[in-house]
Design a protein around this motif. Structure first.
Motif, PDB file in Angstrom:
ATOM      1  N   LEU A  52      35.321  35.125  34.867  1.00  0.00           N
ATOM      2  CA  LEU A  52      36.345  34.691  33.912  1.00  0.00           C
ATOM      3  C   LEU A  52      37.574  34.167  34.640  1.00  0.00           C
ATOM      4  O   LEU A  52      38.137  33.125  34.260  1.00  0.00           O
ATOM      5  CB  LEU A  52      36.740  35.856  32.997  1.00  0.00           C
ATOM      6  N   GLU A  53      37.985  34.873  35.705  1.00  0.00           N
ATOM      7  CA  GLU A  53      39.143  34.414  36.474  1.00  0.00           C
ATOM      8  C   GLU A  53      38.872  33.047  37.097  1.00  0.00           C
ATOM      9  O   GLU A  53      39.756  32.195  37.157  1.00  0.00           O
ATOM     10  CB  GLU A  53      39.486  35.440  37.558  1.00  0.00           C
TER      11      GLU A  53
ATOM     12  N   GLN B  65      32.078  41.763  37.818  1.00  0.00           N
ATOM     13  CA  GLN B  65      31.535  40.427  38.013  1.00  0.00           C
ATOM     14  C   GLN B  65      31.946  39.495  36.875  1.00  0.00           C
ATOM     15  O   GLN B  65      32.255  38.317  37.105  1.00  0.00           O
ATOM     16  CB  GLN B  65      29.998  40.492  38.107  1.00  0.00           C
ATOM     17  N   ARG B  66      31.961  40.028  35.642  1.00  0.00           N
ATOM     18  CA  ARG B  66      32.392  39.219  34.500  1.00  0.00           C
ATOM     19  C   ARG B  66      33.864  38.825  34.639  1.00  0.00           C
ATOM     20  O   ARG B  66      34.253  37.690  34.334  1.00  0.00           O
ATOM     21  CB  ARG B  66      32.174  39.990  33.190  1.00  0.00           C
ATOM     22  N   LYS B  67      34.689  39.759  35.124  1.00  0.00           N
ATOM     23  CA  LYS B  67      36.107  39.461  35.314  1.00  0.00           C
ATOM     24  C   LYS B  67      36.302  38.394  36.387  1.00  0.00           C
ATOM     25  O   LYS B  67      37.136  37.510  36.245  1.00  0.00           O
ATOM     26  CB  LYS B  67      36.861  40.736  35.697  1.00  0.00           C
ATOM     27  N   ILE B  68      35.502  38.487  37.468  1.00  0.00           N
ATOM     28  CA  ILE B  68      35.591  37.500  38.537  1.00  0.00           C
ATOM     29  C   ILE B  68      35.210  36.119  38.018  1.00  0.00           C
ATOM     30  O   ILE B  68      35.876  35.116  38.308  1.00  0.00           O
ATOM     31  CB  ILE B  68      34.696  37.904  39.728  1.00  0.00           C
TER      32      ILE B  68
ATOM     33  N   THR C 105      39.516  26.882  24.150  1.00  0.00           N
ATOM     34  CA  THR C 105      40.306  27.739  23.259  1.00  0.00           C
ATOM     35  C   THR C 105      40.008  29.205  23.526  1.00  0.00           C
ATOM     36  O   THR C 105      40.922  30.041  23.545  1.00  0.00           O
ATOM     37  CB  THR C 105      40.005  27.402  21.784  1.00  0.00           C
ATOM     38  N   ARG C 106      38.747  29.532  23.737  1.00  0.00           N
ATOM     39  CA  ARG C 106      38.378  30.916  24.057  1.00  0.00           C
ATOM     40  C   ARG C 106      39.068  31.366  25.346  1.00  0.00           C
ATOM     41  O   ARG C 106      39.632  32.467  25.413  1.00  0.00           O
ATOM     42  CB  ARG C 106      36.865  31.036  24.219  1.00  0.00           C
ATOM     43  N   LEU C 107      39.052  30.519  26.374  1.00  0.00           N
ATOM     44  CA  LEU C 107      39.671  30.878  27.643  1.00  0.00           C
ATOM     45  C   LEU C 107      41.186  31.058  27.493  1.00  0.00           C
ATOM     46  O   LEU C 107      41.769  31.976  28.078  1.00  0.00           O
ATOM     47  CB  LEU C 107      39.377  29.799  28.691  1.00  0.00           C
ATOM     48  N   ARG C 108      41.825  30.207  26.700  1.00  0.00           N
ATOM     49  CA  ARG C 108      43.268  30.339  26.479  1.00  0.00           C
ATOM     50  C   ARG C 108      43.600  31.654  25.788  1.00  0.00           C
ATOM     51  O   ARG C 108      44.549  32.348  26.167  1.00  0.00           O
ATOM     52  CB  ARG C 108      43.783  29.174  25.634  1.00  0.00           C
ATOM     53  N   LEU C 109      42.807  32.011  24.780  1.00  0.00           N
ATOM     54  CA  LEU C 109      43.050  33.255  24.045  1.00  0.00           C
ATOM     55  C   LEU C 109      42.843  34.472  24.947  1.00  0.00           C
ATOM     56  O   LEU C 109      43.607  35.444  24.886  1.00  0.00           O
ATOM     57  CB  LEU C 109      42.125  33.338  22.829  1.00  0.00           C
ATOM     58  N   GLU C 110      41.804  34.420  25.770  1.00  0.00           N
ATOM     59  CA  GLU C 110      41.534  35.547  26.658  1.00  0.00           C
ATOM     60  C   GLU C 110      42.627  35.700  27.702  1.00  0.00           C
ATOM     61  O   GLU C 110      43.005  36.820  28.059  1.00  0.00           O
ATOM     62  CB  GLU C 110      40.167  35.360  27.333  1.00  0.00           C
TER      63      GLU C 110
END
Length: 357
Positions: free
Chosen positions: A160-161, A155-158, A329-334
């Protein structure tokens, strides 16, 4: 509305709702086992045993499941919380050690306590059932726990995507907007600069610096990586403009070795973090403060640290819900490096942001 925060409250890293479900799981199986034993006992046919007899319940299975729960909790905490970063195959392999230890410790404690308080337990060859059933129950419960944890990770991956897709769409739209007529901004800046009297050369210089910032932002929308040298030049220009506003209230310290200036990094990586330090950390302080940027080569990675002596952030868990710069920035790094931002308290005060790429 008030029940939701309570269920999410964590005790030793485990949510209250998960603990309630854990206890409910044990109560269900304990009562089901007690019912099965009662129905199959000779005393049932004579009406001597009641399903609601608490003393009989404790005698048959209560102690049994209390010990199982007490032994399960530390294993659960270790595998699912403490070793959260481990791969599933490594965590599952630990059960080859934990399962026999669980069964052995449970059996010895159960027999020992039962003999002290006068409860009955299996004897002779029948003791094999006190190996088989606990082992089966251990496998069942951790199968459920691992399945539940896999569901949460999925669910976390979904989510995040979804966030990454949204961020990518916004970035694409922003890039398209920036490319509609990029020279329009430059022409405006040149017009403004030309209208400034010659004696105000400092103002002209600031306008030129601001023009350079927009030029770099446009470049950032067209390329994936730039030399670290260019990224630092952009940050220096931004801080120079902020220095004009803060004057002596803003102190800047940049520590970067010349040998890594040609390393490639994503554009616009540092500026949002530096801006966060200025806007949310220092701007409200009358005395101002200091911003420090340190970049070092550690193995195959670049280690970044942005620190300020501002007001800091108390609730670091929800910090990404408030600032666009931190969140993007967090999303770009991930997305690009499978890493993230680490927030911690600076010394003697303020916020420290660390990450590596």
């Amino acid at each position: 509305m008030e029940a939701q925060p309570f269920l999410k409250k964590r005790i030793l890293g485990i949510q209250s709702g998960e603990l309630i479900a854990f206890l409910g799981f044990y109560l269900f199986w304990a009562f089901a086992y007690h019912t099965a034993i009662t129905i199959n006992s000779r005393a049932w046919s004579k009406g001597e045993v009641s399903l609601l007899d608490f003393g009989e319940f404790m005698d048959t299975v209560g102690l049994d499941y209390i010990l199982k729960a007490l032994l399960t909790f530390p294993i659960w905490w270790l595998l699912i919380r403490r070793l959260k970063g481990w791969k599933n195959i490594k965590k599952i392999s630990l059960h080859f050690i934990f399962l026999p230890a669980f069964v052995l410790i449970w059996q010895q404690l159960y027999y020992w306590i039962s003999e002290i308080v006068g409860f009955g337990h299996l004897n002779g060859v029948a003791r094999v059932w006190d190996i088989y059933i606990p082992a089966l129950f251990y496998t069942l419960q951790f199968g459920i726990i691992h399945s539940y944890n896999y569901y949460l990770d999925n669910q976390r991956k979904i989510r995040l995507e979804g966030e990454l897709r949204t961020a990518a769409l916004k970035s694409e739209i922003s890039a398209l907007k920036a490319q509609l007529n990029p020279h329009f901004l430059y022409n405006i800046f040149n017009t403004i600069s030309a209208s400034v009297p010659a004696k105000n050369e400092r103002t002209r210089h600031l306008i030129a610096e601001l023009s350079d910032l927009f030029r770099y932002q446009l470049k950032a929308s067209q390329v994936e990586k730039v030399p670290l040298r260019e990224e630092l030049e952009f940050v220096n220009k931004y801080l120079a403009l902020e220095k004009e506003r803060f004057q002596e209230r803003l102190e800047i310290d940049i520590d970067v070795d010349d040998s890594i200036l040609n390393e490639l990094v994503p554009p616009m990586l540092l500026q949002p973090l530096v801006e966060n330090s200025v806007k949310h950390g220092l701007s409200s302080l009358i005395e101002g403060g200091k911003i420090s940027i340190s970049i070092q080569k550690k193995g195959d990675q670049l280690a970044f640290e942005i620190a300020d002596t501002g007001v800091g952030i108390k609730d670091k868990t929800n910090a990404f819900d408030k600032g666009i710069g931190l969140t993007n920035t967090r999303l770009r790094l991930e997305k690009m490096y499978k890493t993230t931002l680490q927030l911690s308290d600076n010394t003697p005060k303020g916020l420290k942001i660390n990450f590596a790429i």
